[in-house]
Design a protein around this motif. Structure first.
Motif, short mmCIF file in Angstrom:
data_model
loop_
_atom_site.label_atom_id
_atom_site.label_comp_id
_atom_site.label_asym_id
_atom_site.label_seq_id
_atom_site.Cartn_x
_atom_site.Cartn_y
_atom_site.Cartn_z
N THR A 41 0.89 -1.11 0.37
CA THR A 41 -0.02 0.06 0.30
C THR A 41 0.58 1.19 0.39
OG1 THR A 41 -1.49 -1.35 1.21
CG2 THR A 41 -1.71 1.33 1.09
N ILE A 42 1.47 1.12 0.67
CA ILE A 42 2.47 2.02 0.53
C ILE A 42 3.63 2.62 -0.57
CG2 ILE A 42 4.89 1.37 1.64
CD1 ILE A 42 3.77 4.96 2.41
N LEU A 43 4.11 1.60 -1.12
CA LEU A 43 4.69 1.17 -2.13
C LEU A 43 3.52 1.77 -3.45
CD1 LEU A 43 6.55 0.81 -4.31
CD2 LEU A 43 6.04 -1.89 -4.60
N VAL A 44 2.24 1.74 -3.43
CA VAL A 44 1.25 2.03 -4.75
C VAL A 44 1.72 3.61 -4.05
CG1 VAL A 44 -0.57 1.87 -5.12
CG2 VAL A 44 0.44 -0.03 -5.27
N THR A 45 1.51 4.08 -3.01
CA THR A 45 1.42 5.34 -2.44
C THR A 45 2.37 6.37 -2.76
OG1 THR A 45 0.06 4.43 -0.57
CG2 THR A 45 0.36 6.85 -0.51
N LYS A 46 3.42 6.08 -2.68
CA LYS A 46 4.62 6.57 -3.78
C LYS A 46 4.72 6.89 -4.69
CE LYS A 46 8.69 6.43 -1.91
NZ LYS A 46 9.28 7.30 -0.96
N LEU A 47 4.12 5.97 -5.40
CA LEU A 47 3.56 5.81 -6.56
C LEU A 47 3.06 6.88 -7.38
CD1 LEU A 47 4.44 2.06 -8.00
CD2 LEU A 47 5.95 3.35 -8.25
N ALA A 48 1.70 6.36 -6.79
CA ALA A 48 0.43 7.58 -6.60
C ALA A 48 1.26 9.57 -6.30
CB ALA A 48 -0.61 7.85 -6.23
N TRP A 49 1.49 9.31 -5.96
CA TRP A 49 2.89 10.62 -5.20
C TRP A 49 3.34 11.19 -6.60
CZ3 TRP A 49 2.66 13.87 -1.54
CH2 TRP A 49 4.05 14.88 -1.08
N ALA A 50 4.87 10.07 -7.12
CA ALA A 50 5.63 10.52 -7.54
C ALA A 50 4.67 10.70 -9.15
CB ALA A 50 6.38 9.36 -7.84
N ILE A 51 3.90 10.06 -9.54
CA ILE A 51 2.57 10.10 -11.17
C ILE A 51 2.29 11.68 -10.87
CG2 ILE A 51 0.90 9.40 -10.65
CD1 ILE A 51 3.65 8.32 -13.03
N GLU A 52 1.57 12.04 -10.09
CA GLU A 52 1.09 13.16 -10.19
C GLU A 52 1.89 14.67 -10.02
OE1 GLU A 52 -1.75 13.65 -6.99
OE2 GLU A 52 -2.56 11.86 -7.30
N ARG A 53 3.74 13.93 -9.74
CA ARG A 53 4.42 15.48 -9.60
C ARG A 53 5.70 15.18 -10.95
NH1 ARG A 53 1.72 14.40 -5.38
NH2 ARG A 53 1.32 16.30 -3.61
N TRP A 54 4.98 14.26 -11.61
CA TRP A 54 6.33 13.61 -12.26
C TRP A 54 6.63 14.52 -13.39
CZ3 TRP A 54 9.79 10.89 -11.48
CH2 TRP A 54 11.43 10.87 -11.87
N LYS A 55 7.27 15.53 -13.56
CA LYS A 55 7.94 16.92 -14.40
C LYS A 55 8.91 16.51 -16.34
CE LYS A 55 7.35 20.04 -10.82
NZ LYS A 55 7.71 20.99 -10.24
N THR A 56 9.38 15.03 -16.54
CA THR A 56 10.25 15.15 -17.54
C THR A 56 8.98 14.16 -18.19
OG1 THR A 56 11.76 14.90 -18.36
CG2 THR A 56 11.32 13.83 -16.25
N ASP A 57 9.61 14.29 -19.54
CA ASP A 57 8.84 13.04 -20.17
C ASP A 57 10.34 12.37 -21.28
OD1 ASP A 57 6.69 13.97 -20.42
OD2 ASP A 57 6.67 15.38 -21.89
N ALA A 58 11.64 12.73 -20.92
CA ALA A 58 12.71 11.91 -21.09
C ALA A 58 13.11 10.90 -19.88
CB ALA A 58 14.19 13.24 -21.46
N ALA A 59 12.66 10.45 -18.50
CA ALA A 59 13.12 9.65 -18.26
C ALA A 59 11.48 9.56 -17.46
CB ALA A 59 14.47 10.63 -16.99
N GLY A 60 11.87 8.28 -16.49
CA GLY A 60 10.82 7.66 -16.44
C GLY A 60 10.82 7.43 -14.77
N ILE A 61 9.56 6.23 -14.47
CA ILE A 61 10.21 5.62 -12.29
C ILE A 61 10.17 3.93 -13.30
CG2 ILE A 61 8.58 5.09 -10.78
CD1 ILE A 61 7.40 7.97 -11.05
N CYS A 62 10.91 3.41 -12.71
CA CYS A 62 10.86 2.10 -12.74
C CYS A 62 10.41 1.17 -12.11
CB CYS A 62 12.33 1.80 -13.16
SG CYS A 62 12.50 -0.25 -13.28
N VAL A 63 9.44 0.51 -12.14
CA VAL A 63 8.87 -0.56 -10.89
C VAL A 63 8.84 -2.05 -11.06
CG1 VAL A 63 6.98 -1.35 -9.80
CG2 VAL A 63 7.10 1.37 -10.59
N LEU A 64 9.92 -2.33 -9.95
CA LEU A 64 9.68 -4.00 -10.75
C LEU A 64 9.72 -5.16 -9.11
CD1 LEU A 64 13.88 -3.55 -12.20
CD2 LEU A 64 12.13 -3.55 -12.86
N SER A 65 8.95 -6.05 -10.36
CA SER A 65 8.50 -7.38 -9.41
C SER A 65 9.20 -8.49 -10.05
CB SER A 65 7.28 -6.83 -8.95
OG SER A 65 6.48 -7.19 -10.39
#
Length: 360
Positions: A53-77
């Motif tokens: 839940t806290i991992l998903v919350t961090k993703l929600a937080w980050a994706i709402e604030r992400w400011k660049t189209d040249a680099a991204g978030i990598c989520v691995l499971s």
């Protein structure tokens, strides 16, 4: 990459976001501190602590604030189930952004296949028909006799040793690319002779387009060896890396991840619970075990699953060494903790015994 845009103004902003997501942080600010942290850190947890839940919350937080189209978030499971669970818990808008370029959400094998192994194979015009352990082992098993004829060795060895179970059980797959230990296979006249056989066997399967998951990791390792600047490029492409169920990362995966993502240039955060490790998943990571003792840690020690009575007892058996703290509101009557000991011969009785305890 400067990630200051992800940092909250203060701890209260983080707590407000948590409440918006339906999370309570009590008085410890543990979850708010995790949400606020955008540096490389390990986040060990106990069962019922709300790790996913806290991992998903961090993703929600980050994706709402992400400011660049040249680099991204990598989520691995490690599994598609875990990957799908992450997607399911995000809103439609958040998931839509996270699943699109420049971000990546997938299993560790998917990541290495897409960004390393498949490009390496394509560059060399090596066919890819299947990426599957069972089919890969079966192909090796089928090719034993044709390949074996090219090696001069005792025919009784052919019939007594070379069969599918040994190929699968001893992970014969990587040895043409990365040979570390041939101790079990000194039945042949020499290690050199065995290695020659191994190379012929794997070359036959590879040239036919049959690859196991271990093969793909070996190809990825080969690309990293040949292209020294690749870690710098990949770290720039993915400045934030979140790894779920990190306790199940095996040694091969751990080495590749540590080589590819430099914690000094990428934010690498690993979430996991040692007490829920899948022991038959593969060799446990040693060189960069989770949680790393030398790394910073933010520990999720508050369980929302167990009563104080059970938590106090469970802490004594925890592999993680976490002192589990219960935040469960207790009723007047509390059940005493029980430990169910079983082996292979009695494992089929565990569920019925658990049901018996519930109704007692």
């Amino acid at each position: 990459m400067d990630l200051s845009f992800l940092a909250p103004i203060d701890i209260q902003e983080a707590k407000d976001f948590l409440e918006k997501q339906g999370l309570k942080d009590n008085e410890s600010n543990t979850r708010a501190n995790i949400l606020s942290c955008w540096k490389s850190v390990d986040i060990p947890s106990c069962p019922g602590s709300g790790k996913t839940t806290i991992l998903v919350t961090k993703l929600a937080w980050a994706i709402e604030r992400w400011k660049t189209d040249a680099a991204g978030i990598c989520v691995l499971s490690h599994t598609n189930v875990a990957k799908d669970e992450i997607k399911k818990r995000l809103t439609t808008g958040q998931a839509g952004k996270l699943l699109a370029y420049p971000h990546f959400v997938g299993t560790i094998h998917e990541f290495f296949n897409k960004f390393l192994a498949l490009p390496w194979l394509k560059e060399r015009n090596i066919p890819v028909r299947y990426i599957d352990n069972e089919l890969g082992y079966r192909k090796c098993s089928e090719d034993i006799w044709s390949v074996g004829d090219k090696i001069k060795f005792d025919k009784t060895y052919k019939t007594n040793f070379l069969h599918q179970n040994h190929i699968q059980g001893d992970r014969l797959t990587n040895l043409s690319w990365d040979v570390d230990d041939l101790g079990k296979f000194q039945v042949l006249n020499s290690k050199t002779e065995f290695l020659e056989f191994q190379k012929l066997l794997k070359k036959s399967a590879t040239n036919s387009g049959y690859h196991t998951h271990d093969d793909m990791l070996a190809f990825s390792k080969r690309l990293l060896f040949e292209f020294k600047d690749l870690p710098k490029i990949i770290s720039s492409r993915f400045p934030v890396v979140l790894i779920d169920e990190a306790q199940d990362t095996n040694e091969s995966q751990s080495k590749l991840l540590a080589t590819l993502f430099d914690p000094l240039t990428s934010v690498v955060q690993r979430f996991g619970d040692t007490d829920q490790q899948i022991f038959d998943f593969g060799d446990k990571a040693i060189t960069d075990a989770f949680p790393a003792r030398h790394k910073n840690q933010l520990i999720l020690c508050e369980t929302q699953r167990c009563s104080p009575n059970i938590s106090n007892v469970a802490s004594k058996f925890s592999l993680s060494g976490i002192d589990i703290s219960s935040v469960v509101e207790c009723v007047d009557k509390q059940h005493l903790p029980h430990i169910i000991l079983f082996d292979k011969s009695t494992s089929n009785k565990v569920i019925s015994k658990f049901a018996e305890l519930l109704v007692s």
